[in-house]
Design a protein around this motif. Structure first.
Motif, mmCIF file in Angstrom:
data_model
loop_
_atom_site.group_PDB
_atom_site.id
_atom_site.type_symbol
_atom_site.label_atom_id
_atom_site.label_comp_id
_atom_site.label_asym_id
_atom_site.label_seq_id
_atom_site.Cartn_x
_atom_site.Cartn_y
_atom_site.Cartn_z
ATOM 1 N N ASN A 24 0.812 -1.212 0.000
ATOM 2 C CA ASN A 24 0.000 0.000 0.000
ATOM 3 C C ASN A 24 0.849 1.268 0.000
ATOM 4 O OD1 ASN A 24 -2.513 1.134 -0.202
ATOM 5 N ND2 ASN A 24 -2.769 1.384 1.994
ATOM 6 N N LEU A 25 1.985 1.217 -0.688
ATOM 7 C CA LEU A 25 2.876 2.371 -0.801
ATOM 8 C C LEU A 25 2.371 3.252 -1.926
ATOM 9 C CD1 LEU A 25 5.552 3.806 -0.072
ATOM 10 C CD2 LEU A 25 6.650 2.356 -1.780
ATOM 11 N N LYS A 26 2.104 4.497 -1.625
ATOM 12 C CA LYS A 26 1.590 5.423 -2.620
ATOM 13 C C LYS A 26 2.729 6.329 -3.070
ATOM 14 C CE LYS A 26 -2.253 8.472 -3.574
ATOM 15 N NZ LYS A 26 -3.452 9.099 -3.050
ATOM 16 N N LEU A 27 3.022 6.321 -4.351
ATOM 17 C CA LEU A 27 4.087 7.139 -4.906
ATOM 18 C C LEU A 27 3.490 8.380 -5.535
ATOM 19 C CD1 LEU A 27 6.030 4.239 -6.595
ATOM 20 C CD2 LEU A 27 6.513 5.296 -4.406
ATOM 21 N N GLU A 28 3.966 9.542 -5.099
ATOM 22 C CA GLU A 28 3.443 10.804 -5.612
ATOM 23 C C GLU A 28 4.587 11.728 -5.984
ATOM 24 O OE1 GLU A 28 0.651 12.623 -3.004
ATOM 25 O OE2 GLU A 28 -0.581 10.839 -2.860
ATOM 26 N N PRO A 29 4.337 12.678 -6.867
ATOM 27 C CA PRO A 29 5.395 13.615 -7.230
ATOM 28 C C PRO A 29 5.730 14.548 -6.073
ATOM 29 C CG PRO A 29 3.306 14.287 -8.190
ATOM 30 C CD PRO A 29 3.082 12.938 -7.565
ATOM 31 N N VAL A 30 6.959 15.033 -6.037
ATOM 32 C CA VAL A 30 7.399 15.973 -5.008
ATOM 33 C C VAL A 30 6.828 17.351 -5.342
ATOM 34 C CG1 VAL A 30 9.429 17.087 -4.012
ATOM 35 C CG2 VAL A 30 9.481 14.653 -4.538
ATOM 36 N N ARG A 31 6.324 18.043 -4.338
ATOM 37 C CA ARG A 31 5.720 19.367 -4.533
ATOM 38 C C ARG A 31 6.747 20.464 -4.731
ATOM 39 N NH1 ARG A 31 0.526 20.161 -0.715
ATOM 40 N NH2 ARG A 31 -0.540 18.271 -1.303
ATOM 41 N N LEU A 50 7.079 16.370 8.818
ATOM 42 C CA LEU A 50 5.809 16.934 8.377
ATOM 43 C C LEU A 50 5.839 17.246 6.883
ATOM 44 C CD1 LEU A 50 3.074 17.779 9.576
ATOM 45 C CD2 LEU A 50 4.049 20.034 9.994
ATOM 46 N N LEU A 51 6.886 17.940 6.441
ATOM 47 C CA LEU A 51 6.984 18.310 5.026
ATOM 48 C C LEU A 51 7.136 17.087 4.128
ATOM 49 C CD1 LEU A 51 9.235 21.477 5.294
ATOM 50 C CD2 LEU A 51 6.779 21.374 4.877
ATOM 51 N N THR A 52 7.866 16.093 4.579
ATOM 52 C CA THR A 52 8.024 14.861 3.798
ATOM 53 C C THR A 52 6.676 14.172 3.634
ATOM 54 O OG1 THR A 52 10.292 14.599 4.586
ATOM 55 C CG2 THR A 52 9.230 12.642 3.682
ATOM 56 N N THR A 53 5.895 14.138 4.701
ATOM 57 C CA THR A 53 4.557 13.544 4.649
ATOM 58 C C THR A 53 3.675 14.264 3.633
ATOM 59 O OG1 THR A 53 4.715 12.887 6.968
ATOM 60 C CG2 THR A 53 2.507 12.999 6.030
ATOM 61 N N TRP A 54 3.835 15.580 3.536
ATOM 62 C CA TRP A 54 3.029 16.377 2.607
ATOM 63 C C TRP A 54 3.541 16.322 1.176
ATOM 64 C CZ3 TRP A 54 2.890 21.299 6.138
ATOM 65 C CH2 TRP A 54 1.998 21.089 7.193
ATOM 66 N N LEU A 59 14.937 20.622 2.943
ATOM 67 C CA LEU A 59 16.374 20.887 2.950
ATOM 68 C C LEU A 59 16.678 21.535 4.308
ATOM 69 C CD1 LEU A 59 19.033 20.916 1.350
ATOM 70 C CD2 LEU A 59 18.322 23.104 0.377
ATOM 71 N N PRO A 60 16.941 20.702 5.350
ATOM 72 C CA PRO A 60 17.102 21.226 6.708
ATOM 73 C C PRO A 60 18.519 21.693 7.023
ATOM 74 C CG PRO A 60 17.114 18.838 6.751
ATOM 75 C CD PRO A 60 16.911 19.246 5.314
ATOM 76 N N VAL A 61 18.612 22.854 7.672
ATOM 77 C CA VAL A 61 19.886 23.399 8.142
ATOM 78 C C VAL A 61 19.667 24.064 9.497
ATOM 79 C CG1 VAL A 61 20.840 23.730 5.814
ATOM 80 C CG2 VAL A 61 19.583 25.587 6.919
ATOM 81 N N GLY A 62 20.774 24.332 10.223
ATOM 82 C CA GLY A 62 20.670 24.878 11.559
ATOM 83 C C GLY A 62 21.081 26.321 11.727
ATOM 84 N N SER A 63 21.529 26.980 10.645
ATOM 85 C CA SER A 63 21.963 28.378 10.773
ATOM 86 C C SER A 63 21.794 29.103 9.443
ATOM 87 C CB SER A 63 23.429 28.444 11.203
ATOM 88 O OG SER A 63 24.268 27.999 10.154
ATOM 89 N N ALA A 64 21.885 30.424 9.498
ATOM 90 C CA ALA A 64 21.790 31.243 8.283
ATOM 91 C C ALA A 64 22.961 30.953 7.345
ATOM 92 C CB ALA A 64 21.749 32.721 8.652
ATOM 93 N N GLU A 65 24.140 30.750 7.932
ATOM 94 C CA GLU A 65 25.328 30.472 7.113
ATOM 95 C C GLU A 65 25.169 29.140 6.370
ATOM 96 O OE1 GLU A 65 26.318 33.289 10.343
ATOM 97 O OE2 GLU A 65 25.370 31.317 10.377
ATOM 98 N N GLU A 66 24.680 28.113 7.077
ATOM 99 C CA GLU A 66 24.437 26.822 6.439
ATOM 100 C C GLU A 66 23.374 26.942 5.345
ATOM 101 O OE1 GLU A 66 23.918 23.240 8.958
ATOM 102 O OE2 GLU A 66 24.390 24.613 10.606
#
Length: 151
Positions: A24-31, A50-54, A59-66
């Motif tokens: 029951n894996l549903k494959l959908e295009p990335v938004r 959350l975003l992956t589910t949607w 593209l996660p980063v921890g600072s403005a420089e990153e």
């Protein structure tokens, strides 16, 4: 455990979904690609899930420089930027992202959510400002918006 090697059809013209009966894996295009700039690792991971589910590519980063390094040679469709970051501020980052990605949806977020912070973020190029803790409904609506009247 064996890995099933299955070829998937390439969608042409418009995006299609396919459901595999056995799992029951549903494959959908990335938004689209969403830059997440959040210094709290737990909050950043929650946003990634959350975003992956949607259907977005986070593209996660921890600072403005990153963040600036991460999008140096990449396309970005939206960004969720914590206003208060270690080092360079999120507000300065939003202004730079707006210059480089004029069509992207920029969302400023902060636990200090008052009207003056919202005005400051919008004045620096953010489309929207959302106070923490983030409401998934508000975030979903913000990612689908195009508030170009601010810039």
């Amino acid at each position: 455990m064996s890995i099933v090697n299955e070829e998937l059809p390439i969608a042409t013209g418009h995006a299609r979904s396919k459901t595999r009966d056995e799992d029951n894996l549903k494959l959908e295009p990335v938004r689209g690609t969403v830059l997440i700039v959040e210094d709290d690792p737990a909050h950043r991971e929650l946003l990634v899930e959350l975003l992956t589910t949607w259907g977005y590519a986070p593209l996660p980063v921890g600072s403005a420089e990153e963040a600036e390094f991460a999008v140096r040679n990449k396309r970005m469709d939206a960004a969720i930027v914590d206003v208060f970051l270690p080092g360079r501020s999120g507000t300065n980052l939003m202004a730079r992202l707006r210059e480089k990605f004029p069509q992207a949806v920029l969302i400023g977020v902060s636990a200090m959510s008052d009207a003056s912070m919202a005005r400051k973020c919008k004045g620096l190029g953010a489309d929207l400002f959302i106070g923490k803790p983030l409401s998934p409904e508000k975030l979903a609506q913000a990612l689908q918006s195009r508030h170009t009247s601010w810039h």
